[in-house]
Design a protein around this motif. Structure first.
Motif, mmCIF file in Angstrom:
data_model
loop_
_atom_site.group_PDB
_atom_site.id
_atom_site.type_symbol
_atom_site.label_atom_id
_atom_site.label_comp_id
_atom_site.label_asym_id
_atom_site.label_seq_id
_atom_site.Cartn_x
_atom_site.Cartn_y
_atom_site.Cartn_z
ATOM 1 N N THR A 8 0.855 -1.175 0.000
ATOM 2 C CA THR A 8 0.000 0.000 0.000
ATOM 3 C C THR A 8 0.894 1.228 0.000
ATOM 4 O O THR A 8 2.053 1.152 0.402
ATOM 5 N N PRO A 9 0.388 2.385 -0.443
ATOM 6 C CA PRO A 9 1.213 3.582 -0.388
ATOM 7 C C PRO A 9 1.696 3.822 1.033
ATOM 8 O O PRO A 9 0.947 3.643 1.990
ATOM 9 N N ASN A 10 2.956 4.190 1.169
ATOM 10 C CA ASN A 10 3.599 4.423 2.457
ATOM 11 C C ASN A 10 3.797 3.143 3.266
ATOM 12 O O ASN A 10 4.121 3.206 4.438
ATOM 13 N N ASN A 13 9.244 2.891 2.755
ATOM 14 C CA ASN A 13 9.767 4.164 2.283
ATOM 15 C C ASN A 13 10.490 4.023 0.961
ATOM 16 O O ASN A 13 10.601 4.981 0.213
ATOM 17 N N CYS A 26 3.552 6.008 -9.679
ATOM 18 C CA CYS A 26 3.105 5.812 -8.306
ATOM 19 C C CYS A 26 1.685 6.342 -8.213
ATOM 20 O O CYS A 26 1.418 7.441 -8.708
ATOM 21 N N PRO A 27 0.762 5.625 -7.626
ATOM 22 C CA PRO A 27 0.919 4.301 -7.043
ATOM 23 C C PRO A 27 1.152 3.245 -8.125
ATOM 24 O O PRO A 27 0.715 3.401 -9.255
ATOM 25 N N SER A 36 -5.320 5.947 -2.379
ATOM 26 C CA SER A 36 -4.105 6.487 -2.962
ATOM 27 C C SER A 36 -4.293 7.890 -3.517
ATOM 28 O O SER A 36 -5.367 8.446 -3.490
ATOM 29 N N HIS A 37 -3.235 8.396 -4.054
ATOM 30 C CA HIS A 37 -3.217 9.706 -4.699
ATOM 31 C C HIS A 37 -3.327 9.518 -6.214
ATOM 32 O O HIS A 37 -3.274 8.392 -6.706
ATOM 33 N N CYS A 52 8.261 10.085 -5.085
ATOM 34 C CA CYS A 52 6.893 10.485 -5.400
ATOM 35 C C CYS A 52 6.564 11.793 -4.692
ATOM 36 O O CYS A 52 6.724 11.889 -3.471
ATOM 37 N N TYR A 54 3.701 12.981 -4.072
ATOM 38 C CA TYR A 54 2.481 12.861 -3.272
ATOM 39 C C TYR A 54 2.707 12.146 -1.947
ATOM 40 O O TYR A 54 2.370 12.657 -0.890
ATOM 41 N N CYS A 55 3.270 10.937 -2.011
ATOM 42 C CA CYS A 55 3.366 10.126 -0.790
ATOM 43 C C CYS A 55 4.784 10.005 -0.251
ATOM 44 O O CYS A 55 4.986 9.476 0.832
#
Length: 69
Positions: A8-10, A13, A26-27, A36-37, A52, A54-55
């Motif tokens: 999952t996002p995050n 790292n 990404c994602p 997600s973004h 990325c 965003y995240c």
């Protein structure tokens, strides 16, 4: 990145990517998209690393380096 089917996002790292992950965005397909973004394409082969916006996930290219034409 298919080995991270439950990513999952995050979730982490840093992710290692290879030629099969290109074009990198990404994602990634392996990440859960419901929280997600927006998709953003990342130029990871230019410097070997991309972050990325965003995240904050960092992608490190471990594939073969190609000469620019």
């Amino acid at each position: 990145m298919s080995r991270h089917a439950d990513a999952t996002p995050n979730d982490k790292n840093e992710y290692q990517v290879t030629e099969k992950d290109l074009p990198l965005h990404c994602p990634t397909p392996a990440m859960s998209l419901w929280n997600s973004h927006p998709r953003v394409f990342l130029p990871v082969t230019d410097s070997g690393k991309a972050k990325c916006p965003y995240c904050g996930a960092v992608f490190v290219y471990v594939g073969e380096k190609h000469a620019h034409h």
